[in-house]
Structures are given as structure tokens and as C-alpha cells.
Enzyme design. Structure first.
Site, PDB file in Angstrom:
ATOM      1  CG  ASP A  39      -2.103  -0.949   0.946  1.00 53.90           C
ATOM      2  OD1 ASP A  39      -2.446  -1.390   0.069  1.00 53.90           O
ATOM      3  OD2 ASP A  39      -2.785  -1.069   2.000  1.00 53.90           O
ATOM      4  CE  LYS A  61      -7.724   0.477  -3.139  1.00 49.87           C
ATOM      5  NZ  LYS A  61      -6.751  -0.582  -2.984  1.00 49.87           N
ATOM      6  CG  MET A 174      -8.616   7.045   6.541  1.00 50.69           C
ATOM      7  SD  MET A 174      -9.287   5.507   5.972  1.00 50.69           S
ATOM      8  CE  MET A 174     -10.365   5.107   7.239  1.00 50.69           C
TER       9      MET A 174
END
Length: 256
Positions: A39, A61, A174
Site C-alpha cells: 500500500d 491508495k 481518515m
């Protein structure tokens, strides 16, 4: 013909960012990898634990920069395992803490491929700890919530409004783009003076910390150009950090 008749996928949690914080079991899995799918937040140093002959593919991502759709990653896990043998799917933090690890396993296992999960140190706890912020402390906080700042619909989790009514420490992952919304929720519950810290790129050499209270944290984050990846910690435990102690002493003096 594929010489390996036993394809396998191992989901490995790489930890919060510092490459030294991966587990020994994670390193051992990498040692035995034929393929590594990694990742965006993975420190490149971790790839050195895999054999030189291992195929290494970036499938990361990041906010606004999705390089590979999740379904493509799922399919790649399967095809690489069938073609090459042991695939290590290297994911930041812990694979099962907002990492979609269980979704990947569900897909892979429908093909009869053996799977294993190696837990990782989640950034939700490790990043505050590295900054001296205990998510729980006797007499200060007896529980903590970990909430996503961005659901699959791109919205702030409705659970945050429930968490904001408690005395618990709340860790938001996030959530930097939802900071103003988070602030409004806490203000609505009369918590404008609640301590808050935001830690960008925690446990790495790029780490950046900003701290304050609900009332001023958005402006401070703007002034210091805080951006993802970052973790937001809300609660009285933020005052317990020795790194931030002087800041909160100044706040007390100012309010007095």
C-alpha cells in the site's frame, strides 16, 4: 506449469509508519514471499525483508489518488497466488482496522486459496502513544473510541456524534478533511475547550503535531498545513503528553 501447487495469501499489518514497528511475524512472512502487494503508506525499507527475486507491486491508495480499484487488488491477489505461490499483501497499520482486509480475505477464499492474517500495530493507538498521549489513563479516561472520518459513502461516521457525548478518548482516522465538521459536532455538545491533537505521518521522520482545543484546532491545523495521513485525538488525555504539556500550561494561564 506453476511449480507451486499451494498458492497462499498472507495479509500482513505493517504497523503505523516506522518500519521498525512491524512485527517479527510480519518480517518472517515477507522473508518467504514470492510476491508483495503493498500500500501507499508502506515504508520502502520494509520491502528489503522480501527476497530479491520476489515480485513487488504497488497497489496503494491515497486520498484523491486511487491508483488501483479495490476489486482489481482483490483479483491481483488471486492471480499472483495462482501464478507464483505465496503472496504477501502488505497493508498499513492493522489489516482489520479500516484496512478492508476482511473484504480481501472473503474474496480470496472463494477461490479455495489458503489465507493467513498477521496482525499489525494499529496507528489508532501507536501514533498517540509515540507522541506521549495515552488513549486511556486512570482517573482521566476509562475507554476509547476509534472512528472513521470517511465512510464508504465519503461521509463522517454518525458514530462520532455518539462518541462526542461520552467522556471517552476519541481517535478519528481518515478525518482531516472533515475537521470542521468534527469541530462543529463537539461544539454542539458544549465541548469547545476539550483538548485535541492532530498528528500527521505519526512515528515517521515526517511527523508533524498540532494541538489545542476544539475552539482553535481548525485554525491551527490550517496554519501548520496539516494534511493526510493524520490522526485526530480528542479528549482530556491529550493534556497528559509531556511533549504538549507546555502548550496546555499556557492555555491554562491564558484562560486564568
Amino acid at each position: 506449469m506453476n511449480k507451486n501447487l499451494n498458492p497462499k495469501v498472507t495479509l500482513v499489518g505493517a504497523g503505523p509508519g516506522d518500519p521498525d514497528l512491524i512485527t517479527l511475524k510480519g518480517v518472517l512472512a515477507l522473508n518467504q514471499a514470492d510476491v508483495v502487494l503493498y500500500d501507499a503508506l508502506i515504508d520502502p525499507a520494509l520491502l528489503k525483508h522480501a527476497p530479491e527475486t520476489a515480485i513487488k507491486i504497488y497497489v496503494g491508495k491515497r486520498v484523491g489518488k486511487h491508483s488501483m480499484p479495490q476489486q482489481d487488488t482483490n483479483e491481483l491477489c488471486v492471480s499472483m497466488a495462482i501464478q507464483h505461490g505465496h503472496v504477501v499483501r502488505l497493508k498499513g497499520g492493522d489489516p482489520f482496522v479500516f484496512g478492508r482486509g476482511s473484504e480481501e480475505l472473503d474474496y480470496i477464499e472463494t477461490f479455495g486459496i489458503k489465507t493467513e492474517v498477521v496482525p499489525g500495530i494499529t496507528s489508532a493507538i501507536a501514533v498517540p502513544t509515540a507522541a506521549g498521549i495515552p488513549v486511556t489513563k486512570r482517573g482521566v479516561s476509562e475507554s476509547f473510541w476509534v472512528v472513521t472520518g470517511t465512510t464508504s459513502q465519503g461521509e463522517l461516521s454518525k458514530d462520532l456524534a455518539l462518541a462526542a457525548q461520552s467522556t471517552a478518548t476519541v481517535v478519528v482516522l481518515m478525518g482531516t478533511k472533515k475537521l470542521n465538521e468534527i469541530v462543529r459536532i463537539y461544539q454542539d455538545f458544549g465541548k469547545s475547550e476539550l483538548p485535541v491533537a492532530i498528528i500527521q505521518s505519526g512515528t515517521t521522520i515526517e511527523e508533524k503535531i498540532v494541538a489545542g482545543v476544539i475552539e482553535d484546532i481548525a485554525q491551527k491545523a490550517f496554519d501548520k498545513h496539516i494534511k493526510a495521513p493524520a490522526i485526530i485525538i480528542l479528549g482530556e488525555v491529550v493534556r497528559e503528553s509531556q511533549k504538549l504539556a507546555e502548550l496546555y500550561r499556557e492555555v491554562v494561564k491564558f484562560n486564568a
